[in-house]
Design a protein around this motif. Structure first.
Motif, PDB file in Angstrom:
ATOM      1  N   ARG A 211       0.824  -1.215   0.000  1.00 56.83           N
ATOM      2  CA  ARG A 211       0.000   0.000   0.000  1.00 56.83           C
ATOM      3  C   ARG A 211       0.860   1.267   0.000  1.00 56.83           C
ATOM      4  O   ARG A 211       0.580   2.230  -0.721  1.00 56.83           O
ATOM      5  N   ARG A 212       1.933   1.265   0.816  1.00 58.99           N
ATOM      6  CA  ARG A 212       2.743   2.480   0.938  1.00 58.99           C
ATOM      7  C   ARG A 212       3.497   2.784  -0.353  1.00 58.99           C
ATOM      8  O   ARG A 212       3.632   3.954  -0.745  1.00 58.99           O
ATOM      9  N   LYS A 214       2.483   1.866  -3.387  1.00 57.32           N
ATOM     10  CA  LYS A 214       1.467   2.290  -4.354  1.00 57.32           C
ATOM     11  C   LYS A 214       1.110   3.766  -4.177  1.00 57.32           C
ATOM     12  O   LYS A 214       0.973   4.516  -5.147  1.00 57.32           O
ATOM     13  N   LYS A 215       0.974   4.183  -2.912  1.00 56.46           N
ATOM     14  CA  LYS A 215       0.652   5.594  -2.644  1.00 56.46           C
ATOM     15  C   LYS A 215       1.778   6.501  -3.105  1.00 56.46           C
ATOM     16  O   LYS A 215       1.534   7.582  -3.646  1.00 56.46           O
TER      17      LYS A 215
END
Length: 355
Positions: A211-212, A214-215
């Motif tokens: 997630r990190r 991707k952000k």
């Protein structure tokens, strides 16, 4: 770093070791005609294989008559997963043994492939002994086949794998590896190999798209996945180039990279495998990049291939130190949760020859 230290690489004590050897017997028309039918061929051949293998204390043996590619990984439980193109073996060498025939109903294989999974502990120190047992197996089984002169090929696969962020997870202890070339190790242990041996040594790195990350990529105002992949590739190529690693590839299309010597093998990618070819005689090949602009992969996979000058008797310690420096430099470009994300580094050593 001192010269003696360059010859060793320090890896986590939790590093996993694997070794497996495949022997491929071409299923010729003449060989098949020696049996009553296809099913009988597979059953009788596997029965003979298991009988001879047991004599040489080869206790985890599989006969693959489906032309699927074996992939071997460590696991605390033993099981085999199958896809359209792969047989994925998961097992613990210290505990698991098996004899199994893998077929598809009515399918005539191009090759009858025997897969020997190493068993026991200290696999690397016993790798030459394991290879010698397979050689003895092959020497005994050949005269027992109903047809003589069946073309055969041996492929020896060894790899060690570890989480690059092991220290961040509290695994502080490490062990020094020299990582000698396979043929040098075997020669010292009196395991004879023919002169015409093809060897390939490389590292694969798997970066999950958490997630990190991707952000972070989303915040870079890229208008397509292709632009995001290009920026990741730029970071990777810069890190490897600055650490004098020139044979590199990045794969972000959901496929598993398969590294091959493009000087001798024809490269044909499939639905599951991305062929990555390197010519050892090419000192400065262009980076190889494969990605799908239309979607974000669950993981980006990287390949770093050792050069001929790395194939010294002292081993691949210096090469792996360069690899680790490059990975450290590359991953520092991203905001990663190192305590929870696993970046798996796997050092592969392969050799093959006709037998």
């Amino acid at each position: 770093m001192s010269v003696s230290r360059q010859k060793k690489v320090y890896l986590p004590t939790a590093t996993r070791k694997n070794q497996y050897i495949t022997v491929g017997f071409t299923l010729t028309d003449e060989l098949l005609a020696s049996y009553s039918d296809l099913t009988n061929c597979y059953q009788e051949f596997s029965k003979l294989v298991f009988q001879v293998a047991d004599k040489y204390e080869l206790f985890n043996v599989h006969v693959v008559a489906s032309d699927k590619l074996p992939m071997v990984r460590f696991h605390s439980e033993a099981y085999c997963l199958t896809t359209e193109e792969q047989l994925r073996f998961f097992y613990n060498p210290a505990h698991h043994e098996a004899n199994r025939l893998h077929t598809l109903p009515g399918y005539r294989a191009k090759k009858l492939k025997v897969v020997f999974l190493a068993t026991g502990t200290e696999l690397r120190s016993h790798s030459a002994e394991f290879h010698a047992k397979v050689q003895q197996f092959l020497a005994e089984i050949k005269p027992l086949l109903p047809v003589q002169g069946v073309p055969t090929k041996i492929r020896d696969h060894q790899h060690i794998s570890y989480d690059f962020f092991a220290k961040a997870k509290g695994l502080k202890e490490s062990y020094a590896y020299k990582l000698r070339a396979v043929d040098s190790r075997y020669k010292r242990r009196e395991c004879n190999l023919p002169e015409s041996v093809s060897a390939l040594n490389y590292v694969t790195v798997s970066l999950p798209m958490g997630r990190r990350i991707k952000k972070q990529l989303a915040a870079e105002n890229a208008t397509s996945f292709g632009e995001k992949y290009q920026r990741v590739a730029d970071h990777f190529i810069k890190a490897t180039s600055e650490n004098k690693l020139n044979r590199v590839a990045m794969v972000a299309n959901g496929k598993v990279p398969l590294v091959r010597n493009s000087k001798y093998e024809q490269l044909n990618s499939t639905a599951e495998f991305q062929m990555v070819g390197f010519d050892p005689s090419n000192a400065a090949p262009d980076p190889i990049c494969h990605w799908d602009d239309t979607k974000l992969a669950e993981a980006i996979r990287f390949v770093i291939v050792a050069a001929k000058e790395d194939q010294k008797d002292e081993g691949y310690g210096r090469f792996m130190n360069q690899v680790q420096d490059a990975i450290r430099q590359f991953t520092n470009q991203f905001d990663m949760d190192k305590e929870h994300i696993d970046v798996i580094v796997r050092f592969h050593q392969h050799l093959s020859y006709k037998a």
